[in-house]
Design an enzyme around this catalytic site. Structure first.
Site, PDB file in Angstrom:
ATOM      1  CB  SER A   1      -0.873   0.003   1.262  1.00  0.00           C
ATOM      2  OG  SER A   1      -1.469   1.263   1.445  1.00  0.00           O
TER       3      SER A   1
ATOM      4  CG  HIS B   1     -10.985   0.652  -0.476  1.00  0.00           C
ATOM      5  ND1 HIS B   1     -10.205   1.327  -1.361  1.00  0.00           N
ATOM      6  CD2 HIS B   1     -10.347   0.749   0.712  1.00  0.00           C
ATOM      7  CE1 HIS B   1      -9.151   1.817  -0.742  1.00  0.00           C
ATOM      8  NE2 HIS B   1      -9.209   1.467   0.524  1.00  0.00           N
TER       9      HIS B   1
ATOM     10  CE1 TYR C   1      -6.287   4.556  -1.377  1.00  0.00           C
ATOM     11  CE2 TYR C   1      -4.539   4.062   0.167  1.00  0.00           C
ATOM     12  CZ  TYR C   1      -5.825   3.864  -0.289  1.00  0.00           C
ATOM     13  OH  TYR C   1      -6.635   2.980   0.352  1.00  0.00           O
TER      14      TYR C   1
ATOM     15  CE  LYS D   1      -7.103  -3.333  -4.082  1.00  0.00           C
ATOM     16  NZ  LYS D   1      -7.896  -2.558  -3.131  1.00  0.00           N
TER      17      LYS D   1
ATOM     18  CB  THR E   1      -6.697   2.406  -4.952  1.00  0.00           C
ATOM     19  OG1 THR E   1      -5.896   1.249  -4.741  1.00  0.00           O
ATOM     20  CG2 THR E   1      -7.990   2.253  -4.196  1.00  0.00           C
TER      21      THR E   1
HETATM   22  C1  GLV Z   1      -6.894   2.129   3.172  1.00  0.00           C
HETATM   23  O1  GLV Z   1      -6.807   1.619   2.097  1.00  0.00           O
HETATM   24  C2  GLV Z   1      -8.103   2.212   3.914  1.00  0.00           C
HETATM   25  O2  GLV Z   1      -9.122   1.720   3.435  1.00  0.00           O
HETATM   26  O3  GLV Z   1      -8.067   2.770   5.002  1.00  0.00           O
END
Ligand code: GLV
Length: 406
Positions: free
Chosen positions: A149, A299, A172, A275, A198
């Site tokens: 991540s 998510h 991100y 994603k 994402t």
């Molecule tokens: C991170 O991806 C979250 O959902 O906090």
């Protein structure tokens, strides 16, 4: 003595020794037996992935548990990810030679040992002191792909060393393009082969249940965090994370459009995955914009509320892009049979999130390894039971939805 008789004798001995089980049967002598939860004393004692969840909850402070385990608003999408699997049934072929089962597959031209991977979960040191390094060591030991991540608590360069190769990197996107360039170039320089943007969290979110858990936490968050989750756990500003060193910490531009996909593609030589693709129209657009694969994901129920479970989204996305285009999926996978159902619909591979974080929280690296072993073994067993010993043999012919062919 036959196996059946000796197993029955063993079972009766167990009942006699187990006041809880005896009590359960006495209360409901003819009904289904629901075993009382017995926490595994070690990772190897865990019988299924769910065994880790209560241990993880016990191990974690309320704010960290709440951040990881919960969804948005009323947690309906979160729960739907699990609930949706129950509407699918398996159609098993008999008298197929299933002595040897082969889980090997290929994703974006790379051979994988199994169609199961470690998906991105941020801030893993909040769940275990070794955080992403423990996960990477487990992924290496079990030959699983790891996706890291942007909000990792361990820099990509260190994770690559522990994993023995660079991970996939989940992006991100920072709103300032100069920051996106900086981050993407750093990830590329670390050797990551795949960038996974994402796109399901560009509109903000309301992590209400997580905020309620955070309020029960008496610790001083700002001693470890640059921002306090008590203000409302979200990912719009993550200053202090190592991948955001030298950046403002802002992320997820709400003004992003498909033009951003084209820009990203021009920026990097890494393969690009989107994603958070949850409808067929977007899957088709992704393919038209030259994206290499898509991931069906909501998510983990942490973005759009009252959505569908991802297993219910999958047929629409696979049908939109056709069988050759790689479609991956995550969201609520806890059993090998769940994974089997996604493969039958046409997913190339299945990502794990909370499943391995429960293992990590309870037992560190060993917990993650055990989760991967359990799911691999359960998937193998399901493939045997269904008469489909190779991944190529798993098709929609093996599956029903509410008793109807799909
Ligand atoms: C991170 O991806 C979250 O959902 O906090």
């Amino acid at each position: 003595m036959s196996y059946h008789l000796s197993a029955r004798r063993e079972f009766l001995r167990f009942l006699a020794a187990s006041p809880l089980a005896a009590q359960a049967l006495a209360q409901n002598p003819t009904g289904p037996y629901t075993p009382a939860y017995m926490a595994p004393a070690s990772a190897k004692d865990a019988l299924d992935v769910m065994d880790f969840e209560p241990l993880a909850r016990k191990a974690l402070p309320p704010a960290h548990w709440g951040y990881m385990a919960t969804g948005v608003d009323d947690d309906l999408t979160l729960n739907m990810n699990r609930e949706a699997f129950h509407h699918y049934q398996l159609r098993a072929r008999r008298l197929v030679d299933v002595a040897a089962v082969d889980l090997k597959t290929e994703v974006l031209g790379v051979p994988w040992d199994m169609p199961i991977y470690i998906s991105a979960v941020g801030s893993q040191r909040a769940f275990h002191p070794q955080g992403e390094l423990a996960t990477a060591r487990a992924a290496k030991a079990k030959k699983a792909m790891q996706m890291l991540s942007t909000t990792t608590s361990t820099p990509v360069e260190e994770v690559a060393k522990a994993l023995g190769r660079p991970p996939w990197f989940q992006l991100y996107m920072p709103p300032m393009w100069s920051e996106t360039e900086k981050l993407v170039k750093r990830v590329e320089a670390a050797g990551c082969p795949v960038l996974v943007w994402t796109i399901d969290l560009l509109g903000g979110r309301n992590t209400e249940t997580a905020s309620r858990f955070a309020r029960q936490d008496t610790r001083e968050c700002l001693s470890c965090h640059a921002t306090s989750p008590k203000a409302g756990a979200n990912t719009s500003n993550m200053a202090g994370k190592p991948m955001l060193d030298g950046l403002s910490g802002a992320m997820n531009p709400p003004e992003a459009t498909w033009a951003y996909v084209d820009r990203l593609k021009k920026l990097t030589k890494m393969k690009l995955i989107l994603k958070g693709i949850d409808i067929g129209e977007d899957a088709r657009l992704a393919r038209e914009h030259g994206v290499d694969a898509v991931i069906v994901s909501n998510h983990g129920g942490r973005a759009t509320e009252t959505g569908r479970g991802t297993i219910d989204i999958l047929p629409e996305v696979v049908d939109a892009v056709g069988p050759q285009f790689p479609v991956l999926v995550d969201g609520g996978f806890r059993r090998g049979s769940d994974i089997y159902k996604a493969l039958a619909i046409g997913a190339r591979a299945v990502g794990l999130g909370r499943a391995y974080i429960y293992g990590l929280s309870a037992f560190g690296q060993e917990g993650v390894e055990r989760v991967l072993d359990i799911l691999r073994d359960e998937l193998t067993l399901t493939m045997r039971q269904c008469g489909t010993p190779t991944l190529a043999q798993i098709t929609r012919a093996s599956l029903l939805r509410n008793g109807t062919r799909i």
